[in-house]
Design a protein around this motif. Sequence first.
Motif, PDB file in Angstrom:
ATOM      1  N   HIS A 185       0.847  -1.229   0.110  1.00 44.92           N
ATOM      2  CA  HIS A 185       0.098  -0.044   0.084  1.00 44.92           C
ATOM      3  C   HIS A 185       0.689   1.241  -0.024  1.00 44.92           C
ATOM      4  N   ASN A 186       2.021   1.340   0.549  1.00 44.35           N
ATOM      5  CA  ASN A 186       2.958   2.365   0.477  1.00 44.35           C
ATOM      6  C   ASN A 186       4.019   2.489  -0.404  1.00 44.35           C
ATOM      7  N   TYR A 187       3.636   1.706  -1.752  1.00 41.86           N
ATOM      8  CA  TYR A 187       4.435   1.634  -2.654  1.00 41.86           C
ATOM      9  C   TYR A 187       4.431   3.266  -3.510  1.00 41.86           C
ATOM     10  N   GLY A 188       3.569   3.708  -3.431  1.00 44.80           N
ATOM     11  CA  GLY A 188       3.338   5.436  -4.158  1.00 44.80           C
ATOM     12  C   GLY A 188       2.100   5.614  -4.138  1.00 44.80           C
ATOM     13  N   TYR A 189       1.982   7.045  -4.657  1.00 40.91           N
ATOM     14  CA  TYR A 189       0.697   7.479  -4.548  1.00 40.91           C
ATOM     15  C   TYR A 189       0.170   8.049  -5.834  1.00 40.91           C
ATOM     16  N   VAL A 190      -0.823   8.338  -6.235  1.00 42.73           N
ATOM     17  CA  VAL A 190      -1.595   8.968  -7.425  1.00 42.73           C
ATOM     18  C   VAL A 190      -2.378  10.329  -6.926  1.00 42.73           C
ATOM     19  N   VAL A 191      -2.173  11.257  -8.102  1.00 44.64           N
ATOM     20  CA  VAL A 191      -3.055  12.513  -7.716  1.00 44.64           C
ATOM     21  C   VAL A 191      -4.213  12.581  -8.915  1.00 44.64           C
ATOM     22  N   ALA A 192      -5.123  12.847  -8.423  1.00 43.65           N
ATOM     23  CA  ALA A 192      -6.430  12.907  -9.484  1.00 43.65           C
ATOM     24  C   ALA A 192      -6.902  14.363  -9.210  1.00 43.65           C
ATOM     25  N   PHE A 193      -7.350  14.774 -10.659  1.00 47.05           N
ATOM     26  CA  PHE A 193      -7.883  16.075 -10.505  1.00 47.05           C
ATOM     27  C   PHE A 193      -9.418  16.174 -11.232  1.00 47.05           C
ATOM     28  N   ASP A 194     -10.457  16.801 -10.756  1.00 45.17           N
ATOM     29  CA  ASP A 194     -11.649  17.202 -11.252  1.00 45.17           C
ATOM     30  C   ASP A 194     -11.830  18.555 -11.821  1.00 45.17           C
ATOM     31  N   LEU A 195     -11.567  18.781 -13.143  1.00 45.57           N
ATOM     32  CA  LEU A 195     -11.503  20.043 -13.713  1.00 45.57           C
ATOM     33  C   LEU A 195     -12.886  20.438 -14.160  1.00 45.57           C
ATOM     34  N   GLY A 196     -13.721  21.405 -13.516  1.00 48.53           N
ATOM     35  CA  GLY A 196     -14.846  21.702 -13.781  1.00 48.53           C
ATOM     36  C   GLY A 196     -14.762  23.142 -14.261  1.00 48.53           C
ATOM     37  N   ARG A 197     -16.206  23.694 -14.580  1.00 51.26           N
ATOM     38  CA  ARG A 197     -16.448  24.956 -14.892  1.00 51.26           C
ATOM     39  C   ARG A 197     -15.722  26.085 -14.038  1.00 51.26           C
ATOM     40  N   LYS A 246      -3.027   6.909  -2.059  1.00 48.86           N
ATOM     41  CA  LYS A 246      -2.119   5.520  -2.276  1.00 48.86           C
ATOM     42  C   LYS A 246      -2.631   4.784  -3.439  1.00 48.86           C
ATOM     43  N   ILE A 247      -1.777   4.053  -4.144  1.00 46.27           N
ATOM     44  CA  ILE A 247      -2.113   3.494  -5.299  1.00 46.27           C
ATOM     45  C   ILE A 247      -3.291   2.329  -5.103  1.00 46.27           C
ATOM     46  N   THR A 248      -3.457   2.160  -3.803  1.00 44.88           N
ATOM     47  CA  THR A 248      -4.401   1.185  -3.603  1.00 44.88           C
ATOM     48  C   THR A 248      -5.817   2.081  -3.211  1.00 44.88           C
ATOM     49  N   GLY A 249      -5.760   3.260  -3.199  1.00 41.63           N
ATOM     50  CA  GLY A 249      -7.104   4.111  -3.066  1.00 41.63           C
ATOM     51  C   GLY A 249      -7.077   4.770  -1.767  1.00 41.63           C
ATOM     52  N   GLY A 308       6.920   7.791  -3.866  1.00 39.08           N
ATOM     53  CA  GLY A 308       6.364   9.025  -4.367  1.00 39.08           C
ATOM     54  C   GLY A 308       5.208   9.274  -5.323  1.00 39.08           C
ATOM     55  N   LEU A 309       5.184  10.525  -6.104  1.00 36.24           N
ATOM     56  CA  LEU A 309       4.082  10.338  -7.256  1.00 36.24           C
ATOM     57  C   LEU A 309       4.470   9.281  -8.374  1.00 36.24           C
ATOM     58  N   LEU A 310       3.225   8.683  -8.714  1.00 34.16           N
ATOM     59  CA  LEU A 310       3.468   7.521  -9.861  1.00 34.16           C
ATOM     60  C   LEU A 310       2.653   8.105 -10.811  1.00 34.16           C
ATOM     61  N   GLY A 311       1.557   8.627 -11.014  1.00 41.27           N
ATOM     62  CA  GLY A 311       0.834   8.904 -11.983  1.00 41.27           C
ATOM     63  C   GLY A 311      -0.433  10.064 -11.622  1.00 41.27           C
ATOM     64  N   VAL A 356       5.968  11.574 -14.810  1.00 43.70           N
ATOM     65  CA  VAL A 356       5.078  10.605 -14.446  1.00 43.70           C
ATOM     66  C   VAL A 356       3.889  10.672 -15.647  1.00 43.70           C
ATOM     67  N   PRO A 357       3.509   9.296 -15.831  1.00 43.17           N
ATOM     68  CA  PRO A 357       2.264   9.336 -16.749  1.00 43.17           C
ATOM     69  C   PRO A 357       0.874  10.089 -16.287  1.00 43.17           C
ATOM     70  N   VAL A 358       0.336  10.643 -17.326  1.00 49.85           N
ATOM     71  CA  VAL A 358      -0.857  11.502 -17.071  1.00 49.85           C
ATOM     72  C   VAL A 358      -1.804  10.948 -17.865  1.00 49.85           C
TER      73      VAL A 358
END
Length: 406
Positions: free
Chosen positions: A80-92, A101-104, A141-144, A182-184
């Motif tokens: 679970h501590n392998y790395g983390y992911v960042v997500a964005f929700d780009l609205g108006r 974490k990569i596992t959620g 750290g940051l994976l994607g 990192v991949p996007v």
Amino acid sequence: MVSKVDQDSMREANKKLMVQALFNATQTSRVEIANTINLHKSTITAIYRDIEEAGLIEDLGEGESSHVGGRRPRLIRFNHNYGYVVAFDLGRTHLRYMASKITGEVITHGELTINGMSFSEVERAALSYISQLGDLQTENGLLGVGVGIHGVVENDEVRYAPYLKEIVGADIAGSWQTKLGVPVYLENEANLAAIYIRDYQDYAGDMVLNNFVTVNIHDGIGAGIIQKGELFIGVHGEAGEIGRTVMLKNNWAQEGFTNPVHLEDLFSEDALLSRTIELRGMESLSRDEFCQLVDNQDAVAVAIWEEWLGTMASVFYNIVQQTAPEAIIVHSRILGKRPTFFNVLRSFYDNITPQTEIPLIFASQSVDRATLAGGVAMVTRNLLDLSGFRLLFHTGEPKDNVDEEN
């Protein structure tokens, strides 16, 4: 004689099955995995070394021996501590963000108001947010990064965006990938909400849904479609664009609408607020204030709201006829503020299609996180090359360090 290519392909397929079993288990062992995916223990052992060297295995210590005694098993799980992911929700008007974490499991999340900002300003804010995160106490750290777009997306390219037209055709994924290393990945926000429902199984009951439609009613109206466990995007990623449905009758001319009038022009949450503001001669109106007007039986707000209930119930009925899903799952912030409103909506739906076997489900707990958590799942699947596999994510308990900017 099995060729080297066939052997390599088989080994890679077995490796994916092992990573899947590891990912989905709270805790397991090599023997359990071998039994789960029906492989010989020696095959598991050989692949195990590769996965362990990649850092994907977390050792949990010794388990209990079996009832017949013998050596205690070594318990393991996906790291679970392998790395983390960042997500964005780009609205108006908003940029919501989440680091998980990569596992959620959610590490931190927040929101930035972007009303009136250019995309270049939004981009700087997003990249600045990522730059200050560091490794968040993870090993790699940051994976994607995943970005939810309120518009049509195909192969990480925005084909249509009603609010930020400057991002149409722009190479956001490539540009960010170069800057971040990192991949996007980009995807439609309603599609990400559908991925969330599938991968986090955030719905009532013991059922496992493999065919369903999520409907996001926010700035616009969009649907995410899951068929046989897979996201259906249609030609050029345009499946689910129900907000662009043309309304056939035109009794809205008195409000200044001209043909063609689209569903989301009238019945998105933003449209409800804008129409109420116009008809009541107001300066502004929040979702909370709109709900209060309905509670107080304001004639204008109630008329618009009842028209919304009837129209959306008809939309849901039509979706059932067109896609024959196991369920329709609804995300709406206005309904989230007044859950009792959903009961009224469901009664409208039931009146159109009495004794239906297709339930209408209100996703009250996930309205703010569905797109973000779905983005985490999308990125993780791509990173692990497990897009076609059943994976189980969970958000965990978010920490108190929630960033909020309004």
